[in-house]
Motif scaffolding. Structure first.
Motif, mmCIF file in Angstrom:
data_model
loop_
_atom_site.group_PDB
_atom_site.id
_atom_site.type_symbol
_atom_site.label_atom_id
_atom_site.label_comp_id
_atom_site.label_asym_id
_atom_site.label_seq_id
_atom_site.Cartn_x
_atom_site.Cartn_y
_atom_site.Cartn_z
ATOM 1 N N MET A 96 0.439 -1.226 -0.274
ATOM 2 C CA MET A 96 -0.170 -0.179 0.244
ATOM 3 C C MET A 96 0.787 0.875 -0.114
ATOM 4 N N ALA A 97 1.735 1.205 -0.406
ATOM 5 C CA ALA A 97 2.775 2.404 -0.259
ATOM 6 C C ALA A 97 2.760 3.344 0.825
ATOM 7 N N LEU A 98 2.629 2.156 2.298
ATOM 8 C CA LEU A 98 2.936 3.242 3.513
ATOM 9 C C LEU A 98 3.819 3.418 3.498
ATOM 10 N N THR A 99 4.181 4.480 4.458
ATOM 11 C CA THR A 99 4.788 4.786 5.105
ATOM 12 C C THR A 99 4.839 5.059 6.897
ATOM 13 N N GLY A 100 6.079 4.510 7.770
ATOM 14 C CA GLY A 100 5.773 4.423 9.367
ATOM 15 C C GLY A 100 6.501 3.505 9.887
ATOM 16 N N LYS A 101 5.651 3.829 11.222
ATOM 17 C CA LYS A 101 6.213 3.076 12.385
ATOM 18 C C LYS A 101 5.290 1.917 12.889
ATOM 19 N N ILE A 102 5.534 1.165 13.467
ATOM 20 C CA ILE A 102 4.216 -0.215 13.938
ATOM 21 C C ILE A 102 4.659 0.234 15.904
ATOM 22 N N PRO A 103 3.858 0.970 16.568
ATOM 23 C CA PRO A 103 3.628 0.878 17.554
ATOM 24 C C PRO A 103 3.155 -0.311 18.751
ATOM 25 N N ARG A 104 3.661 0.191 19.387
ATOM 26 C CA ARG A 104 3.492 -1.317 21.172
ATOM 27 C C ARG A 104 2.453 -1.765 20.945
ATOM 28 N N LEU A 106 0.186 -2.808 18.726
ATOM 29 C CA LEU A 106 0.101 -3.210 17.984
ATOM 30 C C LEU A 106 -0.175 -4.943 18.106
ATOM 31 N N GLY A 107 0.800 -5.122 19.682
ATOM 32 C CA GLY A 107 0.826 -6.144 20.177
ATOM 33 C C GLY A 107 -0.586 -6.516 20.832
ATOM 34 N N ASN A 108 -1.722 -5.512 21.539
ATOM 35 C CA ASN A 108 -2.989 -6.508 22.078
ATOM 36 C C ASN A 108 -3.692 -6.702 20.797
ATOM 37 N N LEU A 109 -3.198 -6.898 20.033
ATOM 38 C CA LEU A 109 -4.616 -7.771 18.875
ATOM 39 C C LEU A 109 -4.185 -8.772 18.865
ATOM 40 N N THR A 110 -5.021 -9.390 20.077
ATOM 41 C CA THR A 110 -4.480 -10.844 21.411
ATOM 42 C C THR A 110 -4.708 -12.181 19.873
ATOM 43 N N PHE A 111 -5.693 -11.736 19.089
ATOM 44 C CA PHE A 111 -6.377 -12.312 17.936
ATOM 45 C C PHE A 111 -6.220 -13.091 17.204
ATOM 46 N N LEU A 112 -4.800 -11.901 16.484
ATOM 47 C CA LEU A 112 -4.809 -12.305 15.344
ATOM 48 C C LEU A 112 -3.606 -12.987 14.679
ATOM 49 N N VAL A 113 -4.327 -13.584 13.662
ATOM 50 C CA VAL A 113 -3.618 -14.962 13.629
ATOM 51 C C VAL A 113 -2.349 -15.136 12.271
ATOM 52 N N SER A 114 -2.984 -13.415 10.941
ATOM 53 C CA SER A 114 -2.141 -12.710 10.019
ATOM 54 C C SER A 114 -1.938 -11.884 10.209
ATOM 55 N N LEU A 115 -0.489 -11.681 9.543
ATOM 56 C CA LEU A 115 -0.562 -9.856 9.208
ATOM 57 C C LEU A 115 0.647 -9.960 9.016
ATOM 58 N N ASP A 116 0.090 -9.339 7.511
ATOM 59 C CA ASP A 116 1.203 -9.296 6.823
ATOM 60 C C ASP A 116 1.433 -7.684 5.969
ATOM 61 N N LEU A 117 2.481 -7.442 6.042
ATOM 62 C CA LEU A 117 2.378 -5.425 6.358
ATOM 63 C C LEU A 117 3.763 -6.007 4.972
ATOM 64 N N GLY A 118 3.516 -6.540 4.255
ATOM 65 C CA GLY A 118 5.158 -6.679 2.811
ATOM 66 C C GLY A 118 4.951 -5.842 2.029
ATOM 67 N N SER A 119 5.697 -5.203 1.353
ATOM 68 C CA SER A 119 6.488 -4.006 0.635
ATOM 69 C C SER A 119 5.371 -2.574 0.707
ATOM 70 N N ASN A 120 6.084 -2.405 2.198
ATOM 71 C CA ASN A 120 5.720 -0.539 2.389
ATOM 72 C C ASN A 120 6.967 -0.019 2.976
ATOM 73 N N ASN A 121 6.918 0.955 3.446
ATOM 74 C CA ASN A 121 8.116 1.364 3.564
ATOM 75 C C ASN A 121 7.732 1.486 5.308
ATOM 76 N N PHE A 122 7.850 0.403 5.488
ATOM 77 C CA PHE A 122 7.330 0.756 7.580
ATOM 78 C C PHE A 122 8.643 0.680 7.635
ATOM 79 N N HIS A 123 9.190 1.376 9.173
ATOM 80 C CA HIS A 123 10.617 1.594 9.645
ATOM 81 C C HIS A 123 10.918 1.516 11.206
#
Ligand SMILES: *[C@@H]1O[C@H](CO)[C@@H](O)[C@H](O)[C@H]1NC(C)=O
Ligand SMILES: *[C@@H]1O[C@H](CO)[C@@H](O)[C@H](O)[C@H]1NC(C)=O
Ligand SMILES: *[C@@H]1O[C@H](CO)[C@@H](O)[C@H](O)[C@H]1NC(C)=O
Length: 162
Positions: A96-104, A106-123
């Motif tokens: 999605m061409a997103l630029t940003g950071k991953i906040p702490r 995100l660890g509260n999404l305790t039901f998360l089974v699949s996380l796809d952040l591929g091909s962005n500019n997260f840093h």
């Protein structure tokens, strides 16, 4: 006489064992349900809003309109909720061409089974809190600019790309 005494002791012990088992079962149930009442879909909503607030650039406006409190997070772009418990079980923001950071948070999404952040500019660093994602089976962080070695501490994933 001895026989009867033995029988009484035996029955008492059996009762104690049964009540012990019942107590632990009950305790387990109470603990499980209190863990469940501690977090709900509001937890997931806060976690996703926190993620959105850390996204500095969204040039194609994928999240701008869709990620709004006017609609349930289950209808937000890239978000899928479980049909049974209505909690976020998959997040796919790949490509999605997103630029940003991953906040702490995100660890509260305790039901998360699949996380796809591929091909962005997260840093930046991946937060340690992501280790709380115990249900996570699929993780794709490839083609971003993450730093850090935190992932070595995790071993839950059956499928991942960095
Ligand atoms: C989630 O839990 C919080 C506090 O436990 C509560 O205030 C809130 O109303 C709950 N939200 C939903 C959607 O159940
Ligand atoms: C995430 O969980 C932590 C620890 O339980 C809590 O302090 C924090 O407020 C939560 N974040 C959100 C956005 O709910
Ligand atoms: C995420 O979405 C993209 C584009 O729709 C798709 O190619 C990819 O397979 C999805 N990832 C997952 C884990 O489903």
């Amino acid at each position: 006489m001895y026989y009867i005494k033995f029988l009484v002791i035996y029955v008492t012990m059996e009762k104690a064992l049964t009540s012990f088992l019942l107590t632990s079962l009950l305790l387990h149930y109470v603990m499980a349900s209190s863990a469940m009442t501690k977090t709900n879909i509001t937890t997931d909503q806060l976690a996703l809003s926190s993620l959105k607030s850390q996204i500095a650039s969204d040039p194609f406006h994928f999240l701008d309109e869709s990620w709004s409190f006017a609609t349930s997070i289950c209808h937000w772009v890239g978000v899928t909720c479980g049909s049974r418990h209505q909690r976020v079980n998959s997040l796919n923001l790949s490509n999605m061409a997103l630029t940003g950071k991953i906040p702490r948070d995100l660890g509260n999404l305790t039901f998360l089974v699949s996380l796809d952040l591929g091909s962005n500019n997260f840093h930046g660093n991946l937060p340690q809190e992501m280790a709380h994602l115990r249900q996570l089976k699929f993780l794709d962080l490839s083609f971003n600019s993450f730093r850090g070695r935190f992932l070595l501490g995790l071993g839950f994933y059956t499928n991942f790309k960095f």
